[in-house]
Design an enzyme around this catalytic site. Structure first.
Site, mmCIF file in Angstrom:
data_model
loop_
_atom_site.group_PDB
_atom_site.id
_atom_site.type_symbol
_atom_site.label_atom_id
_atom_site.label_comp_id
_atom_site.label_asym_id
_atom_site.label_seq_id
_atom_site.Cartn_x
_atom_site.Cartn_y
_atom_site.Cartn_z
ATOM 1 N N LYS A 13 0.831 -1.216 0.000
ATOM 2 C CA LYS A 13 0.000 0.000 0.000
ATOM 3 C C LYS A 13 0.861 1.260 0.000
ATOM 4 O O LYS A 13 0.667 2.164 -0.807
ATOM 5 C CB LYS A 13 -0.944 0.010 1.220
ATOM 6 C CG LYS A 13 -1.889 -1.171 1.296
ATOM 7 C CD LYS A 13 -2.804 -1.085 2.485
ATOM 8 C CE LYS A 13 -2.101 -1.192 3.825
ATOM 9 N NZ LYS A 13 -1.474 -2.508 4.087
ATOM 10 N N ARG A 88 -9.940 0.560 8.744
ATOM 11 C CA ARG A 88 -9.428 -0.784 9.002
ATOM 12 C C ARG A 88 -10.425 -1.644 9.757
ATOM 13 O O ARG A 88 -10.137 -2.793 10.065
ATOM 14 C CB ARG A 88 -8.173 -0.648 9.860
ATOM 15 C CG ARG A 88 -6.913 -1.185 9.175
ATOM 16 C CD ARG A 88 -5.782 -0.809 10.080
ATOM 17 N NE ARG A 88 -4.564 -1.489 9.875
ATOM 18 C CZ ARG A 88 -3.469 -0.899 9.395
ATOM 19 N NH1 ARG A 88 -3.487 0.333 8.990
ATOM 20 N NH2 ARG A 88 -2.348 -1.574 9.340
ATOM 21 N N ARG A 127 11.418 -5.508 5.315
ATOM 22 C CA ARG A 127 11.160 -4.081 5.025
ATOM 23 C C ARG A 127 12.134 -3.191 5.793
ATOM 24 O O ARG A 127 12.439 -3.427 6.945
ATOM 25 C CB ARG A 127 9.724 -3.732 5.433
ATOM 26 C CG ARG A 127 9.437 -2.238 5.374
ATOM 27 C CD ARG A 127 7.972 -1.960 5.284
ATOM 28 N NE ARG A 127 7.219 -2.375 6.455
ATOM 29 C CZ ARG A 127 5.888 -2.308 6.530
ATOM 30 N NH1 ARG A 127 5.179 -1.833 5.531
ATOM 31 N NH2 ARG A 127 5.262 -2.703 7.612
ATOM 32 N N ARG A 160 11.140 -1.348 11.245
ATOM 33 C CA ARG A 160 10.029 -1.011 12.144
ATOM 34 C C ARG A 160 9.939 -2.021 13.281
ATOM 35 O O ARG A 160 10.115 -3.215 13.056
ATOM 36 C CB ARG A 160 8.710 -0.993 11.370
ATOM 37 C CG ARG A 160 8.438 0.335 10.680
ATOM 38 C CD ARG A 160 7.255 0.291 9.762
ATOM 39 N NE ARG A 160 6.043 -0.298 10.310
ATOM 40 C CZ ARG A 160 4.864 -0.304 9.687
ATOM 41 N NH1 ARG A 160 4.748 0.282 8.511
ATOM 42 N NH2 ARG A 160 3.813 -0.868 10.238
ATOM 43 N N ARG A 171 -0.423 -9.299 13.375
ATOM 44 C CA ARG A 171 -1.064 -8.284 12.513
ATOM 45 C C ARG A 171 -1.876 -8.945 11.406
ATOM 46 O O ARG A 171 -2.917 -8.440 10.997
ATOM 47 C CB ARG A 171 0.005 -7.343 11.927
ATOM 48 C CG ARG A 171 0.532 -6.364 12.975
ATOM 49 C CD ARG A 171 1.874 -5.803 12.605
ATOM 50 N NE ARG A 171 1.853 -4.983 11.417
ATOM 51 C CZ ARG A 171 2.926 -4.739 10.659
ATOM 52 N NH1 ARG A 171 4.090 -5.263 10.971
ATOM 53 N NH2 ARG A 171 2.818 -3.973 9.608
HETATM 54 P P1 ADP Z 1 2.109 -1.881 3.263
HETATM 55 O O1 ADP Z 1 2.107 -0.361 3.227
HETATM 56 O O2 ADP Z 1 0.941 -2.470 2.547
HETATM 57 O O3 ADP Z 1 2.266 -2.443 4.643
HETATM 58 P P2 ADP Z 1 4.711 -1.620 1.938
HETATM 59 O O4 ADP Z 1 4.410 -0.769 0.755
HETATM 60 O O5 ADP Z 1 5.436 -0.977 3.071
HETATM 61 O O6 ADP Z 1 3.382 -2.380 2.454
HETATM 62 O O7 ADP Z 1 5.539 -2.891 1.409
HETATM 63 C C1 ADP Z 1 5.985 -3.910 2.313
HETATM 64 C C2 ADP Z 1 7.377 -4.393 1.892
HETATM 65 O O8 ADP Z 1 7.273 -5.097 0.662
HETATM 66 C C3 ADP Z 1 8.374 -3.257 1.645
HETATM 67 O O9 ADP Z 1 9.639 -3.712 2.066
HETATM 68 C C4 ADP Z 1 8.340 -3.048 0.129
HETATM 69 O O10 ADP Z 1 9.592 -2.573 -0.366
HETATM 70 C C5 ADP Z 1 8.043 -4.457 -0.377
HETATM 71 N N1 ADP Z 1 7.176 -4.480 -1.569
HETATM 72 C C6 ADP Z 1 6.129 -3.663 -1.856
HETATM 73 N N2 ADP Z 1 5.553 -4.024 -3.031
HETATM 74 C C7 ADP Z 1 6.246 -5.107 -3.471
HETATM 75 C C8 ADP Z 1 6.141 -5.953 -4.632
HETATM 76 N N3 ADP Z 1 5.193 -5.764 -5.568
HETATM 77 N N4 ADP Z 1 7.020 -6.974 -4.756
HETATM 78 C C9 ADP Z 1 7.973 -7.189 -3.812
HETATM 79 N N5 ADP Z 1 8.131 -6.440 -2.709
HETATM 80 C C10 ADP Z 1 7.277 -5.407 -2.537
HETATM 81 P P1 AMP Z 2 0.574 0.522 9.115
HETATM 82 O O1 AMP Z 2 1.670 1.523 8.981
HETATM 83 O O2 AMP Z 2 -0.621 0.844 8.261
HETATM 84 O O3 AMP Z 2 1.045 -0.903 8.938
HETATM 85 O O4 AMP Z 2 0.039 0.637 10.619
HETATM 86 C C1 AMP Z 2 0.888 0.345 11.729
HETATM 87 C C2 AMP Z 2 0.049 0.197 12.998
HETATM 88 O O5 AMP Z 2 -0.627 1.450 13.286
HETATM 89 C C3 AMP Z 2 -1.085 -0.848 12.942
HETATM 90 O O6 AMP Z 2 -0.624 -2.165 13.211
HETATM 91 C C4 AMP Z 2 -2.021 -0.314 14.019
HETATM 92 O O7 AMP Z 2 -1.559 -0.604 15.316
HETATM 93 C C5 AMP Z 2 -1.915 1.205 13.831
HETATM 94 N N1 AMP Z 2 -2.932 1.693 12.862
HETATM 95 C C6 AMP Z 2 -2.706 2.277 11.662
HETATM 96 N N2 AMP Z 2 -3.865 2.596 11.048
HETATM 97 C C7 AMP Z 2 -4.854 2.194 11.885
HETATM 98 C C8 AMP Z 2 -6.277 2.207 11.829
HETATM 99 N N3 AMP Z 2 -6.918 2.719 10.776
HETATM 100 N N4 AMP Z 2 -6.959 1.698 12.870
HETATM 101 C C9 AMP Z 2 -6.331 1.195 13.947
HETATM 102 N N5 AMP Z 2 -5.008 1.122 14.071
HETATM 103 C C10 AMP Z 2 -4.259 1.619 13.058
#
Ligand code: ADP
Ligand code: AMP
Length: 216
Positions: A13, A88, A127, A160, A171
């Site tokens: 995302k 969410r 990540r 993270r 999660r």
């Molecule tokens: P989200 O915001 O949904 O939690 P991220 O965008 O942070 O996910 O992506 C999670 C991890 O996967 C990051 O390390 C990113 O670089 C990697 N990633 C994202 N999209 C892809 C993809 N299409 N293929 C492989 N790795 C990806």
């Molecule tokens: P994310 O960066 O989207 O993976 O979010 C990291 C953490 O923030 C999640 O695991 C939750 O603990 C909190 N969080 C982010 N967005 C929300 C939401 N919309 N509702 C509740 N918790 C959230």
């Protein structure tokens, strides 16, 4: 254009949001980023949110909804936003509908990115994020030029605290139980569009971009 991007943790995302917001000149609103900034600044809200984030749990609805309501009320949202990580829960989705009604805003599409669980675990545990500008990398799938340094700003990359295997697993459980029911909520509204996220970053981006150009 106002959009929501959803999908399990690690679906990509944030990665896609970074590109889409540039391409379509949208404001990126990530509730996860808002909480991480609050934790960094040591605010009361940040302290509270951290308790939940560290366990892989969701921050309570009343906290999140208030934050998003305030953010969407600001004038800079009028030109278009991409909501990432919110809503969410079904309660958040219903509250968002109320806020949008109050503000006279309409969302054009909900982009749902789907990826299998094994891949999600690999993505999340590898990540790395820039401490300075927030750019996201992956040690194998999207590596920076130098292992611990951001390509864009030279900032230090970190892992993270909720990207450990134990927290990632929790999660994913939370996602299935609390967030997945929202897919049906937006399907019923007729604004959900599914994308296969288990492909190359550029391929996923091109696919979403083409779709959005078609509905603009
Ligand atoms: P989200 O915001 O949904 O939690 P991220 O965008 O942070 O996910 O992506 C999670 C991890 O996967 C990051 O390390 C990113 O670089 C990697 N990633 C994202 N999209 C892809 C993809 N299409 N293929 C492989 N790795 C990806
Ligand atoms: P994310 O960066 O989207 O993976 O979010 C990291 C953490 O923030 C999640 O695991 C939750 O603990 C909190 N969080 C982010 N967005 C929300 C939401 N919309 N509702 C509740 N918790 C959230």
């Amino acid at each position: 254009m106002h959009l929501i991007i959803m999908g399990p943790p690690g679906a990509g995302k944030g990665t896609q949001a970074e590109r889409l917001t540039k391409e379509f000149s949208l404001l990126h609103i990530s509730t996860g980023d808002i909480f991480r900034n609050a934790v960094k600044e040591g605010t009361e809200m940040g302290k509270k949110a951290k308790e939940y984030m560290d366990k892989g749990a969701l921050v309570p609805d009343e906290i999140v909804i208030g934050i998003v309501r305030d953010r969407l009320s600001k004038p800079d949202c009028a030109g278009g936003v991409l909501l990432d990580g919110f809503p969410r829960t079904l309660e958040q989705a219903e509250a968002l509908d109320e806020v949008l009604k109050e503000l006279g805003m309409v969302f054009d599409a909900v982009i749902n990115i789907d990826v299998n669980e094994e891949e999600l675990i690999n993505r999340l545990t590898g990540r790395r994020v820039c401490r300075n500008c927030g750019t996201t990398y992956h040690i194998k799938f999207n590596p920076p030029k130098v292992r611990t340094i951001c390509d864009h700003c030279g900032g230090e990359l970190y892992q993270r605290s909720d990207d450990t295997i134990e927290t990632v697993k929790e999660r994913l459980v939370v996602y299935k139980k609390q967030t997945m029911p929202m897919i049906e909520y937006y399907e019923r509204k007729g604004i959900l569009k599914n994308f296969d996220g288990a492909r190359d970053i550029n391929e996923v981006f091109t696919d979403i971009k083409t779709y959005l150009e078609g509905i603009k």
